[in-house]
Design a protein around this motif. Structure first.
Motif, mmCIF file in Angstrom:
data_model
loop_
_atom_site.group_PDB
_atom_site.id
_atom_site.type_symbol
_atom_site.label_atom_id
_atom_site.label_comp_id
_atom_site.label_asym_id
_atom_site.label_seq_id
_atom_site.Cartn_x
_atom_site.Cartn_y
_atom_site.Cartn_z
ATOM 1 N N GLU A 1 7.190 16.732 -19.868
ATOM 2 C CA GLU A 1 6.167 15.689 -19.968
ATOM 3 C C GLU A 1 5.749 15.384 -21.412
ATOM 4 O OE1 GLU A 1 2.488 15.595 -17.208
ATOM 5 O OE2 GLU A 1 1.865 16.662 -19.033
ATOM 6 N N GLY A 2 5.790 14.101 -21.754
ATOM 7 C CA GLY A 2 5.316 13.661 -23.059
ATOM 8 C C GLY A 2 6.180 14.068 -24.231
ATOM 9 N N SER B 1 0.820 14.992 -27.264
ATOM 10 C CA SER B 1 1.718 14.469 -26.229
ATOM 11 C C SER B 1 1.442 13.000 -25.941
ATOM 12 C CB SER B 1 1.540 15.301 -24.952
ATOM 13 O OG SER B 1 1.868 14.585 -23.799
ATOM 14 N N TYR C 1 1.928 11.607 -23.115
ATOM 15 C CA TYR C 1 1.290 11.591 -21.797
ATOM 16 C C TYR C 1 -0.217 11.781 -21.939
ATOM 17 C CZ TYR C 1 -0.109 13.047 -17.114
ATOM 18 O OH TYR C 1 -0.752 13.140 -15.910
ATOM 19 N N GLU C 2 -0.622 12.732 -22.770
ATOM 20 C CA GLU C 2 -2.045 13.024 -22.940
ATOM 21 C C GLU C 2 -2.759 11.897 -23.685
ATOM 22 O OE1 GLU C 2 -2.441 16.981 -24.521
ATOM 23 O OE2 GLU C 2 -1.404 17.858 -22.795
ATOM 24 N N VAL D 1 9.245 18.418 -14.364
ATOM 25 C CA VAL D 1 8.612 17.191 -14.869
ATOM 26 C C VAL D 1 7.479 17.534 -15.826
ATOM 27 C CG1 VAL D 1 7.241 15.167 -14.201
ATOM 28 C CG2 VAL D 1 9.257 15.816 -12.854
ATOM 29 N N ILE D 2 6.664 18.523 -15.485
ATOM 30 C CA ILE D 2 5.575 18.945 -16.366
ATOM 31 C C ILE D 2 6.133 19.577 -17.635
ATOM 32 C CG2 ILE D 2 3.772 20.725 -16.602
ATOM 33 C CD1 ILE D 2 2.772 19.929 -13.839
#
Length: 389
Positions: free
Chosen positions: A287-288, A135, A137-138, A283-284
């Motif tokens: 996410e990413g 991801s 994000y990660e 959103v989660i």
């Protein structure tokens, strides 16, 4: 993992799949792909004998727990093998989010930094030559919050073929699709929570506006908690294991995924895009997954809005088709297998040709290899000795 295996096979690698887990009836048929399957034991020196005989040039650990158990053994027995950690997703991120949700407290980076699970997983990342991060994000979280050197991280999302016009022509049109769907295995706690959320927060609102619509819940490892949620009069249908997940998603009009915690990128949502099925998520959930490309549906943490947008997608063909197009763009621009695969192989070859220097630059990783810090190694040896008594 299957996508990585396919990628290695395409490069003419000899692949051996070693696992300490019992093989389930739903396991992939790896032997049909020409892959050797080997059963290995935890906390046993028999693994050392096995890996010394195998002499791998690359070892991929499936998640950090596997690296904790076997990483030091690979380091001692095959020091020249490239050690890769396939994180799948950051487990500590999902776990901390779950804990904060249960406590009703705010999720912060400070909570992450104080997490014991984070320290374990970050240590595994540091010990490996390369960690695969799924991801964006990660990837950003590891670099900015945990200050991990980008040289030992590699962004590698799902690997998909591009969606072309021939593929799109095979999709069921809007008018031939019916009902909402959720899919995901129920060993995974975010999926259990998402189905409960659908029942408590979302479905009654949708059902009032669409009294003939149904929500079909699919997933392996169905438990009693989920089974008890079924209410056929309300159209809340628990279907259980799906033999073919894409077939299920292709028939549905909208995928619902109200994920309140989790990590990584979500297979159910990428699969929805591949099947031309718009989705509503949190959103989660998104996410990413989509960078700056508009979502193939709608993203919100407000479950009243979630329900309204789900109904809008279900009823408005123009809105639905536009969401579907967004999904095509996301898959083709972010998950292009033909573009991503050779770049990853190039990175492996670069490390392989310069392994000693690559490891020298990873000072913290070298530090964690010191015997005085190898608690997992000596715990494993103690367990092995105890088991012999």
């Amino acid at each position: 993992m299957l996508q990585l295996i396919a990628l290695f096979l395409k490069q003419q690698f000899k692949v051996t799949f070693a696992s300490a887990s019992q093989k389930s009836e739903n396991a992939a048929d790896l032997k049909a792909l020409g892959i050797d399957e080997v059963s290995i034991a935890l906390n046993a020196s028999s693994f050392d004998v096995f890996v010394q005989y195998l002499k791998p040039t690359i070892v991929v650990f499936d998640r950090f727990m596997t690296e904790e158990q076997f990483g030091w053994r690979v380091t001692e027995s095959c020091p020249k093998a490239i050690r890769i950690l396939d994180t799948e997703d950051l487990h500590f991120l999902r776990k901390v989010r779950h804990q904060q949700l249960k406590k009703g407290t705010k999720f912060t980076n400070e909570v992450l930094l104080n997490s014991k699970d984070a320290k374990r997983e970050i240590a595994a990342i540091l010990r490996c030559d390369l960690s695969l991060i799924i991801s964006t994000y990660e990837m950003d979280l590891l670099k900015t919050v945990f200050k991990i050197d980008e040289n030992i991280l590699y962004y590698l999302p799902f690997l998909f073929h591009k969606i072309d016009q021939n593929h799109i022509k095979k999709w069921k049109p809007f008018k031939d699709r019916n009902h909402f769907v959720f899919i995901g295995n129920f060993f995974h706690k975010p999926n259990v929570d998402a189905v409960i959320t659908l029942k408590k927060e979302v479905w009654s609102t949708i059902r009032k506006m669409l009294p003939k619509a149904e929500l079909h819940i699919y997933g392996a490892y169905l438990n009693q908690q989920i089974q008890q949620l079924e209410n056929k009069k309300e159209g809340f249908m628990i279907k259980g294991f799906a033999e073919n997940s894409q077939e299920v998603i292709e028939k549905a009009k909208v995928v619902l995924a109200p994920l309140r915690f989790g990590a990584g990128i979500k297979g159910k949502l990428s699969e929805a895009m591949i099947c031309g099925t718009p989705s509503v998520t949190t959103v989660i959930g998104a996410e990413g997954m989509h960078k700056n490309i508009p979502w193939n549906g709608f993203i919100t943490n407000d479950f009243e809005e979630f329900s309204r947008k789900a109904v809008q997608l279900y009823q408005d063909e123009k809105y639905w088709k536009n969401a579907q197009k967004n999904g095509v763009e996301i898959i083709n621009k972010i998950y292009d297998k033909e573009k991503l695969s050779p770049l990853f192989i190039d990175r492996l070859e670069e490390i392989q040709g310069n392994l000693e220097a690559h490891r020298t630059q990873n000072f913290l990783g070298n530090l964690l290899q010191l015997q005085t810090l190898q608690a997992t190694k000596y715990m494993s040896k103690w367990i092995e000795a105890k088991n012999k008594l």
